[in-house]
Each structure stands twice: as C-alpha cells, then as structure tokens.
Design an enzyme around this catalytic site. Structure first.
Site, PDB file in Angstrom:
ATOM      1  CB  CYS A   1      -0.817  -3.858   4.398  1.00 24.33           C
ATOM      2  SG  CYS A   1      -1.983  -4.930   3.559  1.00 24.33           S
TER       3      CYS A   1
ATOM      4  CB  CYS B   1     -13.535  -3.325  -2.027  1.00 24.09           C
ATOM      5  SG  CYS B   1     -11.780  -3.486  -1.706  1.00 24.09           S
TER       6      CYS B   1
ATOM      7  CB  CYS C   1       2.588  -2.727   2.268  1.00 20.85           C
ATOM      8  SG  CYS C   1       2.660  -2.514   0.480  1.00 20.85           S
TER       9      CYS C   1
ATOM     10  CB  CYS D   1      -0.416  -9.104  -1.013  1.00 19.74           C
ATOM     11  SG  CYS D   1       0.323  -7.813  -2.031  1.00 19.74           S
TER      12      CYS D   1
ATOM     13  CB  CYS E   1      -7.384   0.835   3.268  1.00 18.76           C
ATOM     14  SG  CYS E   1      -8.431   1.338   1.933  1.00 18.76           S
TER      15      CYS E   1
ATOM     16  CD  GLU F   1     -10.117 -11.404   4.355  1.00 21.30           C
ATOM     17  OE1 GLU F   1     -10.315 -10.244   4.738  1.00 21.30           O
ATOM     18  OE2 GLU F   1      -9.308 -12.170   4.892  1.00 21.30           O
TER      19      GLU F   1
HETATM   20  S1  SF4 Z   1      -1.116  -2.602   0.771  1.00 14.82           S
HETATM   21 FE1  SF4 Z   1      -1.255  -4.788   1.315  1.00 14.82          FE
HETATM   22  S2  SF4 Z   1      -2.496  -5.699  -0.312  1.00 14.82           S
HETATM   23 FE2  SF4 Z   1      -1.788  -3.700  -1.065  1.00 14.82          FE
HETATM   24  S3  SF4 Z   1       0.110  -4.129  -2.159  1.00 14.82           S
HETATM   25 FE3  SF4 Z   1       0.706  -3.645  -0.047  1.00 14.82          FE
HETATM   26  S4  SF4 Z   1       0.802  -5.629   0.986  1.00 14.82           S
HETATM   27 FE4  SF4 Z   1      -0.336  -5.927  -0.913  1.00 14.82          FE
END
Ligand code: SF4
Length: 362
Positions: A127, A113, A124, A120, A341, A100
């Site tokens: 996210c 971006c 986090c 990932c 974000c 994306e």
């Molecule tokens: S914010 Fe989301 S994309 Fe960025 S490092 Fe953390 S889990 Fe990965």
C-alpha cells in the site's frame, strides 16, 4: 507578557456532536439549548460556510461565534476524475498535512471514501499509504469536512460512506466514532449507520469496541490471506494477531451486531492467488457470517507486487464459488487517478517529509 499562555485556539464546532456543542453553547456562550440545535443544523444539514450566513441566529450570538470559533471548511487543492467517473480529492489541512478522499459512483449508489489519518502507521507492504508513513490522526471535524467537501462537489446525493481512505480507522477510533456520530445524527445529514462501513486490517481491540457498541456500522476486514505467513508478508501488524484471534473477534462482532463482515481480499500475483490460498480462505470463511470481496491489485509505483492475469483470477474465483456463501469480484475504481485501494498517499510521498514510524502493537 506571555502571549502563548493567553492564546486560546478557536473551538471547532464542525467536530462537536450535539451534546458537547449544547454544553458549550449554553455554558460558555450563555445561549438556550435550542440555539445549539440550530447551529448544528446550519453546519451539518444546511452546509453553512460562515457564521454570518446563519441568518436565524441572533446577531450577538453570531458575533460571539465568530470571536470564539471557526468552521472547518475543506477545499480541494487538487481534484482528478478517472475514466470510470471516480473522483479523487486532495485536501491540505492547516498544518500542511494532506487528506485524500474519493467519490465513487456506482448508480444508484454514490460512495464517499474518507481518510481517518494523514498517512498510516500500519506499514502494509502493498500500500502506498503504508509506504509513505504516518503524520498524524485526523480530528473529527477534518473527517466530517471531507464528506461535506465531496457533497459540495457532486450534484448527486452521497448514499454511502466508507472509512477506507488513508489510515487505519481503528487506530484513531475515538475520533472516527465522534465524526460518525455527527454524520448519523438526526439533526445533521442523518446518514444511516448501515450505509457506513469501517475498514480495518483487523485490530482486535477496535473490533471488540465496535462489537460492544452494538452500532450497526458495517465492518470490512482487509484479510488478503488466510495463511498466517502470507498475511504477515503483506500486513506486518498481523504478526501480533493470529488468524484464529481475528476470526474469533469477527464472530463476536457479527453476533453482537447481527451483521455479516466483509472480507476484503486483494489478489496479488504469485503471493496470495494460488489454490492453496483459496483453500485457506474458504476454511477461514466457513461458519463465519461473511461475504468476500475480491479485488485485483492495482500496482503501486516503487512496489514489487503485480496484478494477476485474468486466468489466475478466474481460477481463484471458481475454487471459491461453490465453497463460500457470497463472493464478489469487485471492480477497482479510480485506478487511473491513483484513487483505488492501496493507491492513496501520493501526496505524502510528494511532500517527502512524512516520518516512517514503527508499527504499534494492536
Ligand atoms: S492498507 Fe494502507 S492505509 Fe490500510 S492499514 Fe494498511 S498501510 Fe494503512
């Protein structure tokens, strides 16, 4: 006959910097070095979408390219435009993995971006990408091709680039640096290194490598709290990186590059938006060449975190303003198309088959 053993996958010149491209063109393909420069410019500067379109290359050379190589062209399978003009693009890679990207207009700037990974593994907790898990690293050609697809979709010139889409760029640093070498090359689109920002949650080895390289890319660190305990709640990987270690690495990076680091701080109600948290942030920032970007959290469906009200945001900013050198409250772009974000990754959730992997130690 063993068919598998005889199959050689086609080269992907879109992801080859000029030196390895020249070695391949002069070695395997038996051409002069200037042909590699021509090929590089056709791919990166002139945006050719087929070898046949490279009209000043000799026909036998074009034929050999067609037989041995494939250009990486990404076409969006979905495009959405937000009310604020931000555009989100979903690409499907040949193995079905999604990537994306977001195009963010903020005249006179137009920022691309890009994603560095499909998913990932940092996990986090605020996210969507972290929630969706990890599929794989993107290859250099897949990173570069995102930019070219965005370039094609926009009548305006892309002025800036942020590695802030899906993925942790420092967890795929070799491929990201290869892609950036191509994007910044004088025979390609020649984007200035200072127009490019690499975003990280703060992996110390990657930050040290960027410092050693001395390259002028910008560095943005998703700090989100300068209280160790709170940070670990939001960014599980932070458990292996004490704030002092992170700060030390940023000092070294700044000394090596002469640049200020950007501290990204996403305000989440009742988690990191108190005056105590603002105080810890001001202490962390003291003496560190930095600027602070505050963002207000964009809720992600299925996650418990909330957006703080305007008064709490105001209070946090008012505490920081006299104490920190540069604080900006950034407008979140593309929230209505899930392009802001922390909101990327819906494609992984839709696929429903992204394996969630244990975070690696930084
Ligand atoms: S914010 Fe989301 S994309 Fe960025 S490092 Fe953390 S889990 Fe990965």
């Amino acid at each position: 006959m063993n068919v598998e053993a005889e199959y050689t996958p086609p080269r992907r010149p879109t992801g080859m910097p000029l030196d390895p491209l020249t070695a391949w063109v002069t070695g395997d393909l038996g051409e002069k070095p200037f042909r590699a420069r021509q090929l590089f410019s056709w791919i990166h500067l002139r945006g050719a979408e087929s070898f046949g379109a490279m009209t000043d290359l000799p026909a036998p050379f074009r034929r050999r390219l067609q037989e041995n190589a494939a250009l990486t062209i990404l076409k969006p399978v979905e495009t959405s435009r937000g009310e604020d003009g931000a555009m989100k693009f979903l690409f499907e890679l040949p193995d079905g993995s999604p990537a994306e990207s977001v195009l963010i207009p903020a005249p006179p700037r137009l920022t691309a971006c890009l994603s560095s990974q499909a998913g990932c593994r940092m996990g986090c907790t605020f996210c969507m990408t972290g929630l969706a898990g990890f599929r794989r690293n993107l290859e250099p050609d897949e990173i570069v091709a995102q930019l070219y697809a965005l370039r094609k979709a926009s009548p305006d010139r892309i002025t800036n680039l942020v590695m802030m889409g899906m993925g942790e760029p420092l967890d795929n640093l070799d491929r990201v640096l290869t892609a950036l070498e191509i994007i910044t090359h004088q025979h390609g689109i020649c984007m200035g290194r200072r127009k490019i920002t690499i975003s990280t949650i703060g992996l110390p080895r990657g930050i040290a490598r960027l410092a050693e390289s001395g390259k002028q890319y910008g560095l943005a660190v998703s700090l989100h709290s300068a209280v160790q305990e709170t940070r670990e709640r939001l960014v599980p990987m932070a458990a292996a990186v004490p704030l002092e270690t992170l700060r030390g690495g940023l000092m070294e990076w700044s000394a090596a590059t002469g640049r200020r680091v950007t501290l990204e701080y996403c305000l989440i109600e009742g988690v990191n938006d108190s005056i105590r948290e603002a105080g810890a942030l001001s202490v962390f920032a003291r003496g560190l060449p930095c600027k602070i970007n505050l963002l207000v959290y964009n809720p992600v469906p299925g996650l418990p975190w909330k957006r703080p009200g305007d008064r709490r945001v105001q209070r946090f900013m008012e505490y920081l303003y006299p104490r920190c050198p540069a604080v900006t409250l950034r407008k979140s772009r593309g929230a209505d198309v899930q392009g802001a974000c922390g909101q990327l990754g819906a494609s992984l959730m839709r696929k429903g088959d992204a394996p969630i992997r244990t975070p690696r130690r930084p």
